[in-house]
Write a protein that holds these residues in place. Structure first.
Motif, PDB file in Angstrom:
ATOM      1  N   MET A 431     -15.496   0.541   4.280  1.00  0.00           N
ATOM      2  CA  MET A 431     -14.765   1.722   3.805  1.00  0.00           C
ATOM      3  C   MET A 431     -13.905   2.341   4.898  1.00  0.00           C
ATOM      4  O   MET A 431     -12.870   2.948   4.622  1.00  0.00           O
ATOM      5  CB  MET A 431     -15.757   2.763   3.249  1.00  0.00           C
ATOM      6  CG  MET A 431     -16.404   2.331   1.937  1.00  0.00           C
ATOM      7  SD  MET A 431     -17.400   3.650   1.165  1.00  0.00           S
ATOM      8  CE  MET A 431     -18.904   3.566   2.143  1.00  0.00           C
ATOM      9  N   LEU A 432     -14.330   2.188   6.157  1.00  0.00           N
ATOM     10  CA  LEU A 432     -13.581   2.762   7.276  1.00  0.00           C
ATOM     11  C   LEU A 432     -12.493   1.812   7.788  1.00  0.00           C
ATOM     12  O   LEU A 432     -11.546   2.242   8.457  1.00  0.00           O
ATOM     13  CB  LEU A 432     -14.539   3.111   8.420  1.00  0.00           C
ATOM     14  CG  LEU A 432     -15.564   4.227   8.141  1.00  0.00           C
ATOM     15  CD1 LEU A 432     -16.595   4.284   9.263  1.00  0.00           C
ATOM     16  CD2 LEU A 432     -14.879   5.582   7.980  1.00  0.00           C
ATOM     17  N   ALA A 433     -12.617   0.533   7.481  1.00  0.00           N
ATOM     18  CA  ALA A 433     -11.739  -0.501   8.053  1.00  0.00           C
ATOM     19  C   ALA A 433     -10.247  -0.310   7.772  1.00  0.00           C
ATOM     20  O   ALA A 433      -9.423  -0.679   8.624  1.00  0.00           O
ATOM     21  CB  ALA A 433     -12.185  -1.883   7.582  1.00  0.00           C
ATOM     22  N   PRO A 434      -9.831   0.253   6.615  1.00  0.00           N
ATOM     23  CA  PRO A 434      -8.384   0.439   6.421  1.00  0.00           C
ATOM     24  C   PRO A 434      -7.733   1.336   7.473  1.00  0.00           C
ATOM     25  O   PRO A 434      -6.547   1.188   7.769  1.00  0.00           O
ATOM     26  CB  PRO A 434      -8.309   1.084   5.026  1.00  0.00           C
ATOM     27  CG  PRO A 434      -9.518   0.589   4.314  1.00  0.00           C
ATOM     28  CD  PRO A 434     -10.589   0.551   5.371  1.00  0.00           C
ATOM     29  N   GLU A 435      -8.516   2.251   8.053  1.00  0.00           N
ATOM     30  CA  GLU A 435      -7.966   3.202   9.030  1.00  0.00           C
ATOM     31  C   GLU A 435      -8.417   2.908  10.463  1.00  0.00           C
ATOM     32  O   GLU A 435      -7.863   3.472  11.407  1.00  0.00           O
ATOM     33  CB  GLU A 435      -8.383   4.630   8.666  1.00  0.00           C
ATOM     34  CG  GLU A 435      -7.943   5.087   7.279  1.00  0.00           C
ATOM     35  CD  GLU A 435      -6.434   5.184   7.152  1.00  0.00           C
ATOM     36  OE1 GLU A 435      -5.782   5.453   8.183  1.00  0.00           O
ATOM     37  OE2 GLU A 435      -5.916   4.982   6.033  1.00  0.00           O
ATOM     38  N   TYR A 436      -9.423   2.057  10.619  1.00  0.00           N
ATOM     39  CA  TYR A 436      -9.998   1.829  11.951  1.00  0.00           C
ATOM     40  C   TYR A 436     -10.122   0.344  12.269  1.00  0.00           C
ATOM     41  O   TYR A 436     -10.457  -0.471  11.403  1.00  0.00           O
ATOM     42  CB  TYR A 436     -11.392   2.479  12.049  1.00  0.00           C
ATOM     43  CG  TYR A 436     -11.336   3.982  12.175  1.00  0.00           C
ATOM     44  CD1 TYR A 436     -11.295   4.593  13.430  1.00  0.00           C
ATOM     45  CD2 TYR A 436     -11.278   4.791  11.045  1.00  0.00           C
ATOM     46  CE1 TYR A 436     -11.219   5.971  13.549  1.00  0.00           C
ATOM     47  CE2 TYR A 436     -11.197   6.175  11.146  1.00  0.00           C
ATOM     48  CZ  TYR A 436     -11.163   6.752  12.415  1.00  0.00           C
ATOM     49  OH  TYR A 436     -11.070   8.113  12.527  1.00  0.00           O
ATOM     50  N   ASP A 437      -9.841   0.011  13.532  1.00  0.00           N
ATOM     51  CA  ASP A 437     -10.132  -1.322  14.047  1.00  0.00           C
ATOM     52  C   ASP A 437     -11.589  -1.341  14.499  1.00  0.00           C
ATOM     53  O   ASP A 437     -12.015  -0.472  15.278  1.00  0.00           O
ATOM     54  CB  ASP A 437      -9.233  -1.654  15.248  1.00  0.00           C
ATOM     55  CG  ASP A 437      -7.814  -1.979  14.825  1.00  0.00           C
ATOM     56  OD1 ASP A 437      -7.644  -2.635  13.768  1.00  0.00           O
ATOM     57  OD2 ASP A 437      -6.879  -1.564  15.542  1.00  0.00           O
ATOM     58  N   ILE A 438     -12.329  -2.326  14.031  1.00  0.00           N
ATOM     59  CA  ILE A 438     -13.720  -2.489  14.468  1.00  0.00           C
ATOM     60  C   ILE A 438     -13.691  -3.410  15.684  1.00  0.00           C
ATOM     61  O   ILE A 438     -13.534  -4.625  15.565  1.00  0.00           O
ATOM     62  CB  ILE A 438     -14.586  -3.059  13.336  1.00  0.00           C
ATOM     63  CG1 ILE A 438     -14.506  -2.142  12.106  1.00  0.00           C
ATOM     64  CG2 ILE A 438     -16.044  -3.200  13.787  1.00  0.00           C
ATOM     65  CD1 ILE A 438     -14.905  -2.795  10.816  1.00  0.00           C
ATOM     66  N   LYS A 439     -13.805  -2.813  16.856  1.00  0.00           N
ATOM     67  CA  LYS A 439     -13.583  -3.567  18.097  1.00  0.00           C
ATOM     68  C   LYS A 439     -14.728  -4.541  18.375  1.00  0.00           C
ATOM     69  O   LYS A 439     -14.497  -5.683  18.710  1.00  0.00           O
ATOM     70  CB  LYS A 439     -13.416  -2.611  19.277  1.00  0.00           C
ATOM     71  CG  LYS A 439     -12.266  -1.614  19.123  1.00  0.00           C
ATOM     72  CD  LYS A 439     -10.929  -2.317  18.915  1.00  0.00           C
ATOM     73  CE  LYS A 439     -10.429  -2.998  20.164  1.00  0.00           C
ATOM     74  NZ  LYS A 439      -9.075  -3.594  19.968  1.00  0.00           N
ATOM     75  N   GLU A 440     -15.969  -4.059  18.244  1.00  0.00           N
ATOM     76  CA  GLU A 440     -17.110  -4.941  18.476  1.00  0.00           C
ATOM     77  C   GLU A 440     -18.387  -4.247  18.017  1.00  0.00           C
ATOM     78  O   GLU A 440     -18.429  -3.026  17.835  1.00  0.00           O
ATOM     79  CB  GLU A 440     -17.225  -5.358  19.941  1.00  0.00           C
ATOM     80  CG  GLU A 440     -17.489  -4.210  20.904  1.00  0.00           C
ATOM     81  CD  GLU A 440     -17.538  -4.693  22.356  1.00  0.00           C
ATOM     82  OE1 GLU A 440     -16.631  -5.458  22.743  1.00  0.00           O
ATOM     83  OE2 GLU A 440     -18.468  -4.308  23.090  1.00  0.00           O
ATOM     84  N   ILE A 441     -19.427  -5.061  17.866  1.00  0.00           N
ATOM     85  CA  ILE A 441     -20.748  -4.556  17.493  1.00  0.00           C
ATOM     86  C   ILE A 441     -21.763  -5.102  18.488  1.00  0.00           C
ATOM     87  O   ILE A 441     -21.791  -6.302  18.768  1.00  0.00           O
ATOM     88  CB  ILE A 441     -21.132  -4.981  16.056  1.00  0.00           C
ATOM     89  CG1 ILE A 441     -20.149  -4.387  15.042  1.00  0.00           C
ATOM     90  CG2 ILE A 441     -22.557  -4.539  15.723  1.00  0.00           C
ATOM     91  CD1 ILE A 441     -20.370  -4.852  13.616  1.00  0.00           C
ATOM     92  N   GLN A 442     -22.585  -4.208  19.027  1.00  0.00           N
ATOM     93  CA  GLN A 442     -23.629  -4.601  19.969  1.00  0.00           C
ATOM     94  C   GLN A 442     -25.008  -4.376  19.338  1.00  0.00           C
ATOM     95  O   GLN A 442     -25.471  -3.256  19.212  1.00  0.00           O
ATOM     96  CB  GLN A 442     -23.530  -3.788  21.260  1.00  0.00           C
ATOM     97  CG  GLN A 442     -24.657  -4.065  22.250  1.00  0.00           C
ATOM     98  CD  GLN A 442     -24.640  -5.487  22.763  1.00  0.00           C
ATOM     99  OE1 GLN A 442     -23.772  -5.866  23.530  1.00  0.00           O
ATOM    100  NE2 GLN A 442     -25.617  -6.306  22.347  1.00  0.00           N
ATOM    101  N   PRO A 443     -25.702  -5.450  18.910  1.00  0.00           N
ATOM    102  CA  PRO A 443     -27.081  -5.275  18.438  1.00  0.00           C
ATOM    103  C   PRO A 443     -28.025  -4.993  19.609  1.00  0.00           C
ATOM    104  O   PRO A 443     -27.842  -5.528  20.711  1.00  0.00           O
ATOM    105  CB  PRO A 443     -27.409  -6.610  17.768  1.00  0.00           C
ATOM    106  CG  PRO A 443     -26.084  -7.305  17.600  1.00  0.00           C
ATOM    107  CD  PRO A 443     -25.229  -6.815  18.727  1.00  0.00           C
TER     108      PRO A 443
END
Length: 462
Positions: A431-443
Motif C-alpha cells: 500500500m505504501l509502495a506507490p509513494e515510497y521506494d523500499i530500499k531494503e529489509i533487514q530480518p
C-alpha cells in the motif's frame, strides 16, 4: 493421488511453509503438516480439506530427513514453543529469510526488494526474559508417562499442548529460559502440590492457582515472580513468596495478580506486591527501563538491542529531526532514539503503556520525548508537527488501512517499519509502495527454534 479428509497417506515433505509447517505436494496439491521438516517421509491423516490445499496431522515419521537434528528439549515435539529445534540454527535463519522474501513477492507483489541475511540471536537457548506457565488440575501425560500405570494425571504447571486451551504439559525444564527460572518453577510446583488449594480448571471455573509468570533482567540478573490466582489468599501467597526469596536472592520482586475472569488471561484485576518492588529494571544500550508484571517488553533483550541498532542506522538521525513513532508501546524506541533526534513523539492506544513510557522517559532524564494516548487514526491527524522520520512498529495484524492513508497524507521523507509478521509487512508495504521506494529489509532473529522473525524495512519517499 486424490486427497480425502479423514484418510491417511504416506507423504514426502519437500519444503517449510510460513508458520513453520512442513509442506508436501502429492501430484502438486499442497498439504501442510506440523512438526515435519524437508526430507521427512511421513504417515499423516488429513484433518482439513479445501479446494486448493489441505492440512494433515503427523501420525508417524517413516523416514527421517538428513536435515533433522536431535532437539535439546525433551518437550519440543509436544509443546507449542520451539517446534524448530530439530533444524540446525543456520538452516532456521535461511528459512526465515526466505519467508520474508516470499511474503514480499507473493503477498505484496514486490519482486525486487532487497532482503538481507538474518542477524542471528546472540544466544539460541536461555534467551527469553519472560515466560508464562499455566496451572492445571489434570496435566497432559506424555507418551512415556502413559506407559507407566503408576503415573497419575494430577497437578501440572507448564505450557499448553498446541491447539488446546486446557491441556498443560508439566514442564520440568524449559531450555529457552535462563536456568534459574527452572529452579524457581520447580519450587513453585512443589509448593502448590503441598498446598491445600487446587489449580484453576478452565472448564469448571473452579480452583485457586492460575499462572506463574517469570521475568528476568539480563543487565542486572534480577527476577520478578508474578503469581496469578483466582481470589485473594494472602497467607498462602506470602508463604510462597517467602520460600522463593529465601531460596533465590536474585528475586527482587514477587507480585500477586488476582483475577476471576473465566478466560485464560493472566492479567489481574487487582495487583499486590508481596516482596520487594512492583517492578524490575532492564537496560537497553545506555537506557534503563522499568518492567512491571504486565508491561510489554521484547522477550529477547540482546536481540532487541540488535533490532533497535538497525532502526537507528536506517533512521540516520543528525539531532535536528522530528520523529513520530506509531504504536510506541512503553516508549522503548522513542527513548532509544531520543539522543539522536530533536524531538520524538509516540502514539499508543494502551493507557498503561503510555504511563510506563512517560515514567521510563523520566527515569532516563529525557525531555525530548512526548507520548500521546489514543487510537492512531484519531490522534495522528491532530499532531501539528510534520515528522522528518516516521517509525511504524505495529502489532502482528499490521496497520489499519485508515492509518496507512494518514501516513501517505502526512508523507514523511523516511519511514522505518518494524514488523513481527512478514505477511502483514508485505501487505502494508504494497500500500505504501506507490509513494515510497523500499530500499531494503533487514530480518533480525529474536525467537530461535520458532518460525517467528522480526524485520526492519527502510522506505524513502519517491
Amino acid at each position: 493421488m486424490s486427497i480425502k479428509k479423514r484418510k491417511a497417506y504416506e507423504l514426502e515433505i519437500t519444503d517449510l511453509a510460513f508458520g513453520g509447517r512442513g509442506l508436501a505436494k502429492p501430484d502438486g496439491f499442497p498439504v501442510f503438516i506440523d512438526r515435519c521438516i524437508p526430507g521427512d517421509v511421513v504417515f499423516a491423516k488429513i484433518t482439513k480439506k479445501k479446494k486448493s490445499w489441505a492440512e494433515g496431522k503427523l501420525i508417524k515419521i517413516l523416514q527421517e530427513s538428513s536435515l533433522r537434528k536431535e532437539g535439546k528439549c525433551q518437550y519440543c515435539n509436544f509443546c507449542g514453543g520451539c517446534k524448530w529445534q530439530q533444524i540446525g540454527y543456520d538452516l532456521q535463519l535461511e528459512y526465515k529469510k526466505r519467508h520474508v522474501t516470499e511474503s514480499m513477492q507473493h503477498i505484496g507483489g514486490l519482486k525486487d526488494v532487497l532482503v538481507k541475511d538474518v542477524i542471528p540471536s546472540d544466544n539460541i537457548y536461555e534467551y527469553r526474559n519472560k515466560m508464562e506457565f499455566s496451572c492445571s488440575s489434570k496435566r497432559w501425560l506424555l507418551p512415556w508417562e502413559l506407559e507407566n500405570e503408576e503415573i497419575k494425571k494430577d497437578f501440572g504447571i507448564g505450557l499448553h499442548v498446541p491447539g488446546t486451551f486446557d491441556k498443560v504439559i508439566d514442564i520440568k525444564r524449559c531450555e529457552i529460559m535462563p536456568d534459574l527460572g527452572n529452579q524457581i518453577l520447580d519450587d513453585v510446583r512443589n509448593f502448590i502440590k503441598e498446598s491445600d488449594l487446587p489449580a484453576y480448571n478452565l472448564r469448571t471455573h473452579e480452583g485457586f492457582w492460575r499462572f506463574l509468570m517469570l521475568r528476568h533482567s539480563v543487565a542486572f540478573d534480577t527476577w520478578m515472580v508474578n503469581i496469578v490466582t483466582t481470589f485473594k489468599q494472602m497467607d498462602v501467597v506470602r508463604d510462597l513468596a517467602s520460600v522463593l526469596t529465601q531460596n533465590h536472592p536474585q528475586i527482587k520482586s514477587v507480585m500477586n495478580n488476582i483475577t476471576d475472569a473465566k478466560s485464560g488471561v493472566s492479567i489481574g484485576k487487582e495487583e499486590i506486591c508481596l516482596y520487594g518492588k512492583d517492578h524490575i529494571k532492564e537496560r537497553l544500550g545506555k537506557f534503563v527501563f522499568k518492567i512491571s508484571p504486565n508491561s510489554f517488553f521484547q522477550t529477547n533483550t540482546r536481540s532487541c538491542e540488535n533490532l533497535y541498532a538497525k532502526v537507528s542506522e536506517y533512521a540516520a538521525l543528525t539531532g535536528k529531526e522530528t520523529v513520530i513513532d506509531l504504536y510506541s508501546g512503553t516508549g522503548t524506541i522513542p527513548i532509544w532514539l531520543s539522543d539522536q533526534a530533536k524531538m520524538v513523539y509516540g502514539i499508543e492506544i494502551v493507557k498503561s503503556a503510555v504511563v510506563d513510557a512517560k515514567l521510563n522517559a523520566q527515569l532516563n532524564g529525557i525531555e525530548n520525548c512526548e507520548f500521546f494516548e489514543g487510537d492512531i487514526k484519531d490522534v495522528l491527524p491532530g499532531l501539528k508537527q510534520k515528522p522528518d522520520v516516521m517509525i511504524i512498529d505495529p502489532p502482528r495484524v499490521g496497520m489499519h488501512k485508515d492509518v496507512v492513508q494518514q501516513v501517505l497524507y502526512i508523507s514523511p521523507e523516511k519511514i522505518v517499519y518494524v514488523s513481527c509478521n512478514p505477511a502483514t509487512l508485505a501487505r502494508d508495504l504494497e500500500m505504501l509502495a506507490p509513494e515510497y521506494d523500499i530500499k531494503e529489509i533487514q530480518p533480525v532473529d529474536m525467537f530461535p527454534h520458532t518460525y517467528h522473525i522480526e524485520s526492519v524495512a527502510l522506505l524513502l519517499k519517491k
